[in-house]
Design a protein around this motif. Structure first.
Motif, PDB file in Angstrom:
ATOM      1  N   CYS A 240      -1.074  42.265  51.101  1.00  0.00           N
ATOM      2  CA  CYS A 240      -2.493  42.614  51.010  1.00  0.00           C
ATOM      3  C   CYS A 240      -3.184  41.673  50.025  1.00  0.00           C
ATOM      4  N   PHE A 241      -4.494  41.726  50.013  1.00  0.00           N
ATOM      5  CA  PHE A 241      -5.250  40.969  49.020  1.00  0.00           C
ATOM      6  C   PHE A 241      -5.258  41.755  47.709  1.00  0.00           C
ATOM      7  N   THR A 247      -6.214  37.001  44.932  1.00  0.00           N
ATOM      8  CA  THR A 247      -4.756  36.884  44.973  1.00  0.00           C
ATOM      9  C   THR A 247      -4.216  37.504  46.260  1.00  0.00           C
ATOM     10  N   VAL A 248      -2.941  37.212  46.511  1.00  0.00           N
ATOM     11  CA  VAL A 248      -2.202  37.827  47.618  1.00  0.00           C
ATOM     12  C   VAL A 248      -1.011  38.543  47.004  1.00  0.00           C
ATOM     13  N   VAL A 249      -0.750  39.761  47.475  1.00  0.00           N
ATOM     14  CA  VAL A 249       0.309  40.596  46.903  1.00  0.00           C
ATOM     15  C   VAL A 249       1.224  41.083  48.029  1.00  0.00           C
ATOM     16  N   CYS A 250       2.532  41.069  47.775  1.00  0.00           N
ATOM     17  CA  CYS A 250       3.463  41.577  48.781  1.00  0.00           C
ATOM     18  C   CYS A 250       4.729  42.093  48.107  1.00  0.00           C
ATOM     19  N   GLY A 251       5.118  43.316  48.452  1.00  0.00           N
ATOM     20  CA  GLY A 251       6.410  43.836  48.016  1.00  0.00           C
ATOM     21  C   GLY A 251       7.478  43.392  48.998  1.00  0.00           C
ATOM     22  N   ASP A 252       8.689  43.125  48.497  1.00  0.00           N
ATOM     23  CA  ASP A 252       9.700  42.553  49.395  1.00  0.00           C
ATOM     24  C   ASP A 252      10.944  43.430  49.528  1.00  0.00           C
ATOM     25  N   GLU A 253      11.942  42.900  50.240  1.00  0.00           N
ATOM     26  CA  GLU A 253      13.131  43.677  50.557  1.00  0.00           C
ATOM     27  C   GLU A 253      14.095  43.807  49.384  1.00  0.00           C
ATOM     28  N   VAL A 257       7.676  42.911  43.571  1.00  0.00           N
ATOM     29  CA  VAL A 257       6.294  42.726  44.014  1.00  0.00           C
ATOM     30  C   VAL A 257       5.855  41.320  43.630  1.00  0.00           C
ATOM     31  N   TRP A 258       5.573  40.526  44.645  1.00  0.00           N
ATOM     32  CA  TRP A 258       5.168  39.130  44.444  1.00  0.00           C
ATOM     33  C   TRP A 258       3.645  39.011  44.469  1.00  0.00           C
ATOM     34  N   ALA A 259       3.136  38.061  43.695  1.00  0.00           N
ATOM     35  CA  ALA A 259       1.697  37.790  43.694  1.00  0.00           C
ATOM     36  C   ALA A 259       1.479  36.280  43.681  1.00  0.00           C
ATOM     37  N   THR A 284       2.529  48.031  50.251  1.00  0.00           N
ATOM     38  CA  THR A 284       1.852  47.605  49.027  1.00  0.00           C
ATOM     39  C   THR A 284       0.360  47.674  49.303  1.00  0.00           C
ATOM     40  N   GLU A 285      -0.375  48.358  48.436  1.00  0.00           N
ATOM     41  CA  GLU A 285      -1.818  48.478  48.644  1.00  0.00           C
ATOM     42  C   GLU A 285      -2.529  48.412  47.292  1.00  0.00           C
ATOM     43  N   HIS A 286      -3.516  47.524  47.219  1.00  0.00           N
ATOM     44  CA  HIS A 286      -4.288  47.413  45.986  1.00  0.00           C
ATOM     45  C   HIS A 286      -5.444  48.402  46.023  1.00  0.00           C
TER      46      HIS A 286
END
Length: 310
Positions: A240-241, A247-253, A257-259, A284-286
Motif C-alpha cells: 500500500c501507499f 512511500t510504499v509499504v509492504c509486509g512480507d512472508e 514490514v518493508w518501506a 498491511t494498511e496505512h
C-alpha cells in the motif's frame, strides 16, 4: 506541512496487539472517515471490530461457515461486506451485527470484495476466475454483470465511479472502464496479489509473487518504479501507499514490514527491517489520515497497531 527532505519515517513502534482471533488473520481494514476503528477477519470464521487505540474488541460478527478472506467497509461505516470460503458474499449491518443479504453465485471461494464509493455496487472476485457485480439497491439477488476475462483466480479488486481494477493469479491486471465499455489488460507476468491506485488515479501499485512491488502509469501502462528486497513468493501479501503517498509499504512472508521511497525506490531504514510477526504478514494498511499509524495482520493470529514512538 511536507517534510523538508524525503518521506516521513514509517510508524514502527508497536502500540497494541489484537490477539483474539484463533488461527491466521487474513485481512484487517480501517473504518472510513476518521478511521477510529478496524475490522479483521480470519481462519476462525469471525469478523472482529476493534478500537485500535485501546486495543479492545467491541463486537464479533459471526455468520461465515468458512474462513474470512476479505472485508470492505462502506463510506458511512453503517455496513460492510465480507467474503471467504463460503462462495457467498455477506453484507452486514454494523449496528445490528447481522447480515442483511447473502449474495450467492460464485463457484469457488471469494477472495476479495470491494464496495464502490457510495456502497450501491459491490464487486466480488473469486477462485472461480470471475468478478461479479451486485446492485445493493435492487431486490434481485442475481449479479448485474459477470466479468469472465481472468484465466485464474481473482485476488484483488478496486472499484470507483467509472472503473474496476482486477488483479489475478494469471499475471494480469485488468482495468474495466464502465463508462466506455472498454477493457485494458496489463500483463505483469507473475501472480498479482494486490493492486491499489493512487488517490488521483494516475498510478497503480501492484504486488506480485516474484518479490516485487511495481508502480505503473495508469494511462500508458508504463512501469515507473520497482520496489524489491522483501520476500513474497507464495502467499497473498498487500502493498500500500504510506502517508501522503510518499512511500510504499509492504509486509512480507518473513514477518517484516518493508518501506520504500516512492520516487527513487530506495529502502527506508531500517534495511533490512526487523521481523515483527512470527509468520507471513497477510495485510498491511496505512491509516487514511493519521501520518503516524498503520496496521498489519498475520498468519501468526495477531493484528498489530503501529505508531510513531512518542
Amino acid at each position: 506541512m511536507a517534510p523538508s527532505r524525503g518521506p516521513q519515517a514509517l510508524a514502527r513502534t508497536l502500540h497494541k496487539t489484537l490477539s483474539n482471533h484463533r488461527g491466521p488473520v487474513h485481512v484487517v481494514r480501517y473504518a472510513k472517515g476518521t478511521a477510529k476503528y478496524v475490522l479483521s477477519g480470519g481462519q476462525d470464521r469471525a469478523i472482529r471490530l476493534w478500537n485500535p487505540d485501546l486495543g479492545t474488541e467491541i463486537k464479533k460478527f459471526e455468520a461465515h461457515g468458512y474462513e474470512v478472506l476479505s472485508i470492505s467497509v462502506s463510506h458511512d461505516n453503517t455496513k460492510f461486506a465480507s467474503s471467504g470460503g463460503d462462495r457467498s458474499v455477506f453484507v452486514w449491518d454494523v449496528t445490528a451485527g447481522v447480515t442483511t443479504r447473502r449474495l450467492a453465485g460464485h463457484m469457488g471461494k471469494v477472495n476479495v470484495v470491494e464496495l464502490n464509493t457510495d456502497a450501491t455496487v459491490l464487486a466480488s472476485g473469486s477462485y472461480d476466475s470471475t468478478v461479479r457485480l451486485w446492485d445493493l439497491r435492487a431486490p434481485a439477488r442475481a449479479p448485474i454483470q459477470v466479468l469472465e476475462e481472468a484465466r485464474d483466480a481473482v485476488q484483488t479488486l478496486h472499484v470507483d465511479a467509472t472503473t474496476i481494477i482486477a488483479g489475478s493469479v494469471d499475471g494480469h491486471v485488468r482495468t474495466y472502464d464502465l463508462r466506455k465499455g472498454e477493457l485494458r489488460s496489463d500483463f505483469i507476468g507473475h501472480p498479482v496479489t494486490s493492486a491499489i491506485p493512487s488517490s488521483d488515479g494516475t498510478t497503480l501499485l501492484v504486488s506480485t509473487l516474484d518479490s516485487h512491488v511495481r508502480l505503473f502509469d495508469t494511462t500508458s501502462g508504463k512501469l515507473l518504479n520497482a520496489f524489491t528486497g522483501h520476500n513474497h513468493t507464495s502467499y497473498r501479501c498487500r502493498a500500500c501507499f504510506g502517508h501522503a503517498e510518499a512511500t510504499v509499504v509492504c509486509g512480507d512472508e518473513d514477518g517484516a514490514v518493508w518501506a520504500w521511497d516512492l520516487v527513487d525506490a530506495t529502502v527506508l531504514q531500517p534495511n533490512p527491517p526487523p521481523k515483527v510477526h512470527d509468520k507471513v504478514i497477510t495485510w498491511t494498511e496505512h491509516h487514511p489520515i493519521d501520518p503516524g499509524e498503520m496496521i498489519t495482520s498475520s498468519a501468526d493470529g495477531t493484528v498489530k497497531v503501529w505508531r510513531h514512538s512518542s
